[in-house]
Design a protein around this motif. Sequence first.
Motif, mmCIF file in Angstrom:
data_model
loop_
_atom_site.group_PDB
_atom_site.id
_atom_site.type_symbol
_atom_site.label_atom_id
_atom_site.label_comp_id
_atom_site.label_asym_id
_atom_site.label_seq_id
_atom_site.Cartn_x
_atom_site.Cartn_y
_atom_site.Cartn_z
ATOM 1 N N LYS A 77 52.045 -55.378 -27.981
ATOM 2 C CA LYS A 77 52.428 -55.274 -29.579
ATOM 3 C C LYS A 77 53.598 -54.389 -29.645
ATOM 4 O O LYS A 77 54.528 -55.127 -30.600
ATOM 5 N N VAL A 78 53.591 -53.362 -29.131
ATOM 6 C CA VAL A 78 54.894 -52.572 -29.347
ATOM 7 C C VAL A 78 56.113 -53.241 -28.804
ATOM 8 O O VAL A 78 57.118 -53.259 -29.562
ATOM 9 N N LEU A 79 56.160 -53.895 -27.706
ATOM 10 C CA LEU A 79 57.051 -54.878 -27.322
ATOM 11 C C LEU A 79 57.724 -55.968 -28.245
ATOM 12 O O LEU A 79 58.652 -56.021 -28.381
ATOM 13 N N GLU A 80 56.733 -56.483 -28.834
ATOM 14 C CA GLU A 80 56.969 -57.480 -29.854
ATOM 15 C C GLU A 80 57.780 -56.756 -30.891
ATOM 16 O O GLU A 80 58.681 -57.436 -31.487
ATOM 17 N N LEU A 81 57.483 -55.499 -31.350
ATOM 18 C CA LEU A 81 58.024 -54.812 -32.458
ATOM 19 C C LEU A 81 59.529 -54.396 -32.084
ATOM 20 O O LEU A 81 60.422 -54.511 -33.067
ATOM 21 N N LEU A 82 59.387 -53.996 -31.035
ATOM 22 C CA LEU A 82 60.614 -53.561 -30.281
ATOM 23 C C LEU A 82 61.698 -54.902 -30.275
ATOM 24 O O LEU A 82 63.010 -54.523 -30.757
ATOM 25 N N ALA A 83 61.113 -55.937 -29.783
ATOM 26 C CA ALA A 83 61.959 -57.258 -30.054
ATOM 27 C C ALA A 83 62.723 -57.471 -31.170
ATOM 28 O O ALA A 83 63.828 -58.161 -31.613
ATOM 29 N N LYS A 84 61.878 -57.183 -32.285
ATOM 30 C CA LYS A 84 62.367 -57.274 -33.725
ATOM 31 C C LYS A 84 63.431 -56.098 -34.250
ATOM 32 O O LYS A 84 63.649 -55.963 -35.462
ATOM 33 N N ARG A 85 63.609 -55.237 -33.200
ATOM 34 C CA ARG A 85 64.355 -54.252 -33.691
ATOM 35 C C ARG A 85 64.090 -52.959 -34.327
ATOM 36 O O ARG A 85 64.701 -52.521 -35.133
ATOM 37 N N LEU A 86 62.675 -53.087 -34.351
ATOM 38 C CA LEU A 86 62.271 -51.728 -35.363
ATOM 39 C C LEU A 86 62.612 -50.582 -34.482
ATOM 40 O O LEU A 86 62.397 -50.526 -33.113
ATOM 41 N N THR A 87 62.086 -49.310 -35.139
ATOM 42 C CA THR A 87 62.576 -48.121 -34.614
ATOM 43 C C THR A 87 61.077 -47.597 -34.423
ATOM 44 O O THR A 87 60.191 -48.182 -34.668
ATOM 45 N N GLU A 88 61.036 -46.498 -33.592
ATOM 46 C CA GLU A 88 59.804 -45.910 -33.262
ATOM 47 C C GLU A 88 59.005 -45.532 -34.577
ATOM 48 O O GLU A 88 57.840 -45.720 -34.078
ATOM 49 N N LYS A 89 59.493 -44.876 -35.364
ATOM 50 C CA LYS A 89 58.948 -44.522 -36.671
ATOM 51 C C LYS A 89 58.249 -45.788 -37.314
ATOM 52 O O LYS A 89 57.299 -45.545 -37.818
ATOM 53 N N GLN A 90 59.165 -46.761 -37.446
ATOM 54 C CA GLN A 90 58.584 -48.089 -38.128
ATOM 55 C C GLN A 90 57.619 -48.520 -37.343
ATOM 56 O O GLN A 90 56.610 -49.014 -37.883
ATOM 57 N N ILE A 91 57.590 -48.682 -36.186
ATOM 58 C CA ILE A 91 56.468 -49.199 -35.306
ATOM 59 C C ILE A 91 55.315 -48.354 -35.546
ATOM 60 O O ILE A 91 53.956 -48.644 -35.562
ATOM 61 N N ALA A 92 55.313 -47.045 -35.302
ATOM 62 C CA ALA A 92 54.350 -46.122 -35.537
ATOM 63 C C ALA A 92 53.457 -46.388 -36.947
ATOM 64 O O ALA A 92 52.486 -46.462 -37.102
ATOM 65 N N GLU A 93 54.187 -46.242 -37.924
ATOM 66 C CA GLU A 93 54.017 -46.630 -39.242
ATOM 67 C C GLU A 93 53.181 -48.169 -39.333
ATOM 68 O O GLU A 93 51.916 -48.112 -39.890
ATOM 69 N N GLN A 94 53.667 -49.083 -38.856
ATOM 70 C CA GLN A 94 53.043 -50.301 -38.933
ATOM 71 C C GLN A 94 51.867 -50.498 -37.974
ATOM 72 O O GLN A 94 50.796 -51.234 -38.515
ATOM 73 N N LEU A 95 51.639 -49.588 -36.815
ATOM 74 C CA LEU A 95 50.460 -49.767 -36.188
ATOM 75 C C LEU A 95 49.535 -48.695 -36.453
ATOM 76 O O LEU A 95 48.248 -48.722 -35.871
ATOM 77 N N GLY A 96 49.830 -47.669 -37.340
ATOM 78 C CA GLY A 96 48.946 -46.668 -37.842
ATOM 79 C C GLY A 96 48.753 -45.674 -36.646
ATOM 80 O O GLY A 96 47.702 -45.171 -36.527
ATOM 81 N N ARG A 97 49.787 -45.372 -35.774
ATOM 82 C CA ARG A 97 49.803 -44.541 -34.730
ATOM 83 C C ARG A 97 50.740 -43.388 -34.961
ATOM 84 O O ARG A 97 51.738 -43.729 -35.580
ATOM 85 N N SER A 98 50.719 -42.589 -34.132
ATOM 86 C CA SER A 98 51.681 -41.236 -34.337
ATOM 87 C C SER A 98 52.972 -41.855 -33.502
ATOM 88 O O SER A 98 52.867 -42.734 -32.760
ATOM 89 N N HIS A 99 53.946 -41.029 -33.974
ATOM 90 C CA HIS A 99 55.419 -41.264 -33.649
ATOM 91 C C HIS A 99 55.280 -41.031 -31.950
ATOM 92 O O HIS A 99 55.875 -41.825 -31.012
ATOM 93 N N ASN A 100 54.609 -40.072 -31.547
ATOM 94 C CA ASN A 100 54.418 -39.571 -30.221
ATOM 95 C C ASN A 100 53.595 -40.655 -29.324
ATOM 96 O O ASN A 100 54.007 -41.063 -28.076
ATOM 97 N N THR A 101 52.366 -41.019 -29.838
ATOM 98 C CA THR A 101 51.953 -42.258 -29.244
ATOM 99 C C THR A 101 52.735 -43.395 -28.923
ATOM 100 O O THR A 101 52.552 -44.003 -27.669
ATOM 101 N N VAL A 102 53.381 -43.983 -29.868
ATOM 102 C CA VAL A 102 54.324 -44.910 -29.685
ATOM 103 C C VAL A 102 55.188 -44.536 -28.810
ATOM 104 O O VAL A 102 55.794 -45.545 -27.849
ATOM 105 N N HIS A 103 55.862 -43.544 -28.749
ATOM 106 C CA HIS A 103 56.900 -43.195 -27.758
ATOM 107 C C HIS A 103 56.506 -43.351 -26.433
ATOM 108 O O HIS A 103 57.249 -43.689 -25.364
ATOM 109 N N VAL A 104 55.207 -43.037 -26.194
ATOM 110 C CA VAL A 104 54.493 -43.006 -24.841
ATOM 111 C C VAL A 104 54.257 -44.306 -24.500
ATOM 112 O O VAL A 104 54.444 -44.820 -23.221
ATOM 113 N N HIS A 105 53.992 -45.266 -25.341
ATOM 114 C CA HIS A 105 53.659 -46.776 -25.072
ATOM 115 C C HIS A 105 55.037 -47.342 -24.586
ATOM 116 O O HIS A 105 55.177 -48.037 -23.845
#
Length: 102
Positions: A37-65
């Motif tokens: 899911k994170v890869l799919e959102l990265l492909a849409k050029r979302l930032t780590e912060k935007q991905i974190a907000e969309q998935l309801g996860r912390s920025h640090n968790t998304v960074h680890v993914h």
Amino acid sequence: MNAGTESQFESFQFDPSQRAVRRVTRMQPPLSQTESKVLELLAKRLTEKQIAEQLGRSHNTVHVHIRNIYRKLGVTKRSMLFRLLEVSPDLLAQQDKLPQVA
């Protein structure tokens, strides 16, 4: 070197993304569902912060993914990931077909 060998090398074009494509085809282990899911959102050029907000996860968790995705796909930065997705657009579709790790 003889003339025949030189012409073979002249026509050869090295494409570093092809090395990454080969790595992806033997990728071990497959991406987890969240990483996919994170890869799919990265492909849409979302930032780590935007991905974190969309998935309801912390920025640090998304960074680890993202770090895990880079490791599994054999890239070291986002531009390499985008290039890999350009040369292998079916990579996102392939993730749906791979066995998912929770």
